[in-house]
Design an enzyme around this catalytic site. Structure first.
Site, short mmCIF file in Angstrom:
data_model
loop_
_atom_site.label_atom_id
_atom_site.label_comp_id
_atom_site.label_asym_id
_atom_site.label_seq_id
_atom_site.Cartn_x
_atom_site.Cartn_y
_atom_site.Cartn_z
N ARG A 24 59.95 44.54 46.17
CA ARG A 24 59.81 43.09 46.29
C ARG A 24 61.11 42.38 46.64
O ARG A 24 61.16 41.60 47.58
CB ARG A 24 59.25 42.49 44.99
CG ARG A 24 57.86 42.95 44.63
CD ARG A 24 57.33 42.15 43.45
NE ARG A 24 56.03 42.64 42.99
CZ ARG A 24 55.33 42.08 42.03
NH1 ARG A 24 55.78 41.00 41.41
NH2 ARG A 24 54.17 42.57 41.64
N HIS A 29 49.11 43.87 51.68
CA HIS A 29 49.85 43.23 50.59
C HIS A 29 48.89 42.56 49.62
O HIS A 29 48.65 41.35 49.69
CB HIS A 29 50.82 42.20 51.17
CG HIS A 29 51.91 41.78 50.23
ND1 HIS A 29 52.96 42.59 49.86
CD2 HIS A 29 52.13 40.61 49.58
CE1 HIS A 29 53.76 41.95 49.05
NE2 HIS A 29 53.27 40.74 48.85
N TYR A 86 46.76 24.38 58.15
CA TYR A 86 47.21 23.41 59.14
C TYR A 86 48.26 23.97 60.10
O TYR A 86 48.40 23.47 61.20
CB TYR A 86 47.80 22.17 58.45
CG TYR A 86 46.80 21.44 57.58
CD1 TYR A 86 45.63 20.91 58.12
CD2 TYR A 86 47.03 21.26 56.22
CE1 TYR A 86 44.72 20.23 57.32
CE2 TYR A 86 46.13 20.59 55.42
CZ TYR A 86 44.97 20.08 55.97
OH TYR A 86 44.07 19.41 55.20
#
Length: 783
Positions: free
Chosen positions: A39, A92, A136
């Protein structure tokens, strides 16, 4: 990273299950390693964290990169939500917001020196504004991302199963340049953190080429090519080249970075300061908030009024600043307009004040920690990072060349079979028409391989034309030339290195740009508080109330105190001097005399000007110039000399200076001398020590050390058991000893130099018993 410890997971009783302690230790180590490698930390090979690598690979498989013969045709962007969904579903399996946040960061040009994603829509701002929702915004891969993905299908890197085994994902991307340095990285893992700054592509490419050509390149030559980081927002690095070199050599450090600005001249001799570039991690909003906090301060929690420091800082800034506004826009990402109080304000004074008190000048950390070639997270030097990437690139080129050579040899094999067919086309047709097993018959007749015979049987009739033979000859010639080049690369290390250099230089020519961050060493901005140098008398009460009255020669009886309070002492000094406060734990605190309240009223408690540790009480005080020397001693009989400049603390929390043992108490400090002859006071020549048991020892002051860093000091007097040091004083002619006599009556005795000489001996001796008639409690210098 050091080797993991061997865990003893066997239970105490063989019949029992796994021990809880062993299981917990193993589980935590596995978790920590997962966070570190899975990570938080980037890989030295491609400079990416796993989530970033998965996002880019998923977008490449979605066809969102550049295509065409020269990679010049951009794909149409798609909704970010679609990308995030594909990443979560295939590679993921974590939160969608975390994946989207990673995608957004890859598209932000103020965070990435070379953005890897071309984002359309609101992707946030450097002022901390978040990106619009993923439904968006739209995204596609930027052109430079081709340096990471173009060779992904050429056998360059290993693949591994995804989380559910349904597909494959790359362990690294075949980076054609060291993106760990180009874009940098930031992350916090379990016990590890990384803070890699971004760098200029041209400089890093040149450094790689230099190391490939000359592996024994010196550190100085390497740093001449890579002088320092190149931040996305520009700015100026003011740290010295030695500091930068030390950070690169060790892999850890901190650089001083300041904003860049320009002066705009206005009408009628007026001007304004325009900040155009900011240090990394600093936003225009943050700078404006800091200026507002200084010019309009708020009372701190637990306080009843503004501190003297807040009032002084406000006055200092308002004396040179009239207003500030943010005019940043799409055309000017950073434009902070700062207006001076008047056109006559010195420009450098305004600039220095702002740099000293706001984030326009700040520190940028460097921590080159990443997952290395061996798979271990390690803090690396700049040179080691480049060397490991070069080794990785050499491996990818070797694997790419071998992969291409295998394809070339396979194609040559096929074309040689077709050549045989065209030379014997009538016989081949006859065999195919007559034989029950034409494949076996062809193999037996023309000595073909199974692969060649299969290709001949699937060949189209129009490929049997005479022109096809010419094309086969031309293609075979080109393939054999390519075969020779590939075999030379695989067999000759020099050819491999030349190819690496050629590709790096070509990529640098395509994507290089000018440096944004100026590197020019400057002194750290320090705000100078202008104080009028004039005489002043510092008055301290027994209960720690302090004040300052202008001038010298005031009578002690002219000062009034609160009920139950009395005079501790007065110190005739100057406004540029310091007041030193001695804490009961040996910690020293300092307050500028210029910051002390005036003599009207009872003054101000010293505890409001300093931050005392819990359980600590202020015991003694001294006000004087930086070159004043004091004799400091403890009840255990140890002491040393120290100058006021060494006792001055940088912050209100003071500094540990006098080492006290268990049960030790600090004795009253004694003014000994000045370190220069700028004052008329005659320096003390001797030291007198008095114990509570009535023993006195005098010796020359030259036997003591001047200790700039404080400590315990040297033994002043050899004390008897259960005896303690009442005090020590530096003197020239006489001293005064005070104590308690019979009936609790206060007594004092003055001793002249003739009497003191009777107790003369070397430092550290027991001294001589004095018939004082009372128990000494304090000793002071008379003259």
């Amino acid at each position: 990273m050091s080797d993991q410890p061997t865990l003893d997971l066997s239970p105490a009783d063989p019949g029992d299950g796994l021990g809880l302690a062993g299981y917990a230790q193993r589980a935590y180590l596995e978790y920590a390693l997962s966070v570190v490698k899975g990570r938080a930390l980037p890989d030295v090979c491609d400079g990416l964290k796993p989530v970033q690598r998965r996002i880019l690979y998923a977008m490449d498989r979605m066809g969102l990169g550049y295509s065409g013969p020269n990679r010049n045709v951009a794909a149409k962007p798609v909704k970010s939500a679609r990308v995030v969904g594909d990443v979560l579903g295939r590679f993921h399996p974590h939160g969608d917001q975390s994946a989207y946040d990673a995608l957004v960061r890859l598209a932000q040009d103020f965070n990435q020196r070379y953005p890897l994603i071309d984002g359309q829509g609101n992707f946030g701002s450097r002022d901390g504004d978040g990106a619009a929702a993923m439904r968006y915004t739209e995204a596609r891969l930027s052109r430079i991302t081709g340096l990471l993905l173009d060779e992904i299908d050429e056998g360059t890197v290993d693949f591994m199963p995804n989380y559910d085994g349904s597909t494959q994902e790359p362990r690294q991307l075949p980076a054609r340049l060291p993106f760990a340095l180009l874009n940098g990285a930031s992350g916090i893992a379990v016990g590890l953190a990384t803070e890699i700054p971004s760098h200029n592509l041209r400089e890093i490419a040149d450094a790689c080429v230099a190391l490939i050509k000359s592996p024994k390149l010196t550190e100085d030559e390497l740093l001449a090519i890579v002088p320092g980081p190149d931040y996305p927002g520009g700015g100026q690095i003011i740290s010295s080249s030695a500091d930068i070199a030390d950070a690169y050599r060790t892999g850890r450090g901190s650089l001083k970075v300041r904003a860049r600005w320009k002066i705009e001249d206005l009408a009628r001799s007026q001007w304004q300061l325009i900040v155009t570039e900011l240090p990394p991690g600093v936003s225009t909003q943050k700078v404006l908030e800091e200026i507002e906090e200084i010019t309009n301060p708020k009372v701190k929690t637990g306080k009843k009024a503004l501190s003297a420091e807040q009032v002084q800082l406000k006055a200092t800034l308002l004396a040179v600043l009239d207003g500030v506004r943010d005019e940043s826009s799409k055309d000017a990402p950073v434009r902070i307009v700062i207006e001076p109080k008047t056109g006559k304000v010195p420009q450098q004074e305004l600039i220095t004040t702002l740099l000293a008190h706001t984030s326009l000048e700040t520190s940028a950390p460097i921590n080159l920690t990443m997952v290395g070639l061996d798979g271990k997270p390690v803090q690396k030097s700049l040179r080691l990072m480049l060397e490991e990437w070069i080794a990785f690139r050499q491996t990818t080129i070797t694997r790419r060349s071998q992969h291409r050579l295998n394809k070339v040899l396979d194609r040559i094999h096929i074309l040689e079979g077709r050549q045989t067919v065209l030379l014997n086309i009538d016989e081949v047709i006859a065999i195919i028409r007559a034989a029950d097993e034409p494949k076996a018959a062809l193999i037996a007749r023309f000595n073909l391989s199974d692969r060649q015979a299969e290709d001949i049987l699937e060949i189209r009739l129009r490929q049997l034309a005479r022109l096809e033979a010419i094309k086969i000859e031309q293609e075979l010639k080109e393939l054999r030339e390519e075969q020779g080049k590939l075999e030379d690369i695989l067999a000759n290390p020099n050819s491999l290195r030349r190819l690496m250099v050629k590709e790096i230089e070509a990529d640098a020519k395509t994507f290089a740009d000018a440096r944004r961050t100026l590197i020019q060493a400057e002194k750290k901005a320090v705000a100078e508080v202008r104080v009028v140098d004039e005489p002043v008398t510092v008055v301290v009460s027994e209960k720690g109330w302090v004040r300052a009255r202008n001038g010298h020669g005031h009578e002690a009886g002219s000062f009034a105190f609160k009920a139950g309070d009395a005079l501790y002492g007065t110190f005739e000094c100057r406004t540029v001097d310091m007041l030193i406060v001695f804490g009961s734990n040996g910690r020293l605190y300092s307050v500028a005399v210029s910051q002390l309240p005036g003599a009207r009223g009872d003054g101000q408690p010293i505890t409001t000007l300093i931050d005392l540790e819990s359980g600590t009480q202020p015991l003694y005080y001294f006000a004087g110039p930086a070159n004043a020397v004091l004799l400091l001693a403890s009840s255990s009989g140890y002491g040393f000399l120290a100058a006021v400049e060494h006792m001055t603390a940088r912050n209100k929390g003071g500094k540990a200076f006098i080492t006290l043992g268990e049960g030790d108490q600090l004795c009253r400090p004694s003014h000994a001398a000045f370190t220069s002859g700028s004052q008329p006071l005659v320096p003390a020549t001797h030291v007198c020590c008095a114990s509570t048991g009535g023993r006195i020892l005098t010796f020359e002051i030259g036997e003591l050390k001047l200790m700039a860093n404080g400590g315990r000091g040297l033994m002043l007097i050899d004390l008897e058991p259960k005896d303690t040091l009442a005090g020590a004083a530096a003197y020239t002619r006489s001293i005064r000893i005070e104590g308690i006599g019979r009936g609790g009556k206060e007594r004092e005795e003055s001793l002249e130099i003739r009497s003191l000489n009777n107790a003369r001996a070397a430092r550290g001796r027991k001294g001589k018993a004095a018939d004082l008639g009372f128990k000494p409690a304090r000793i002071t210098r008379v003259e």
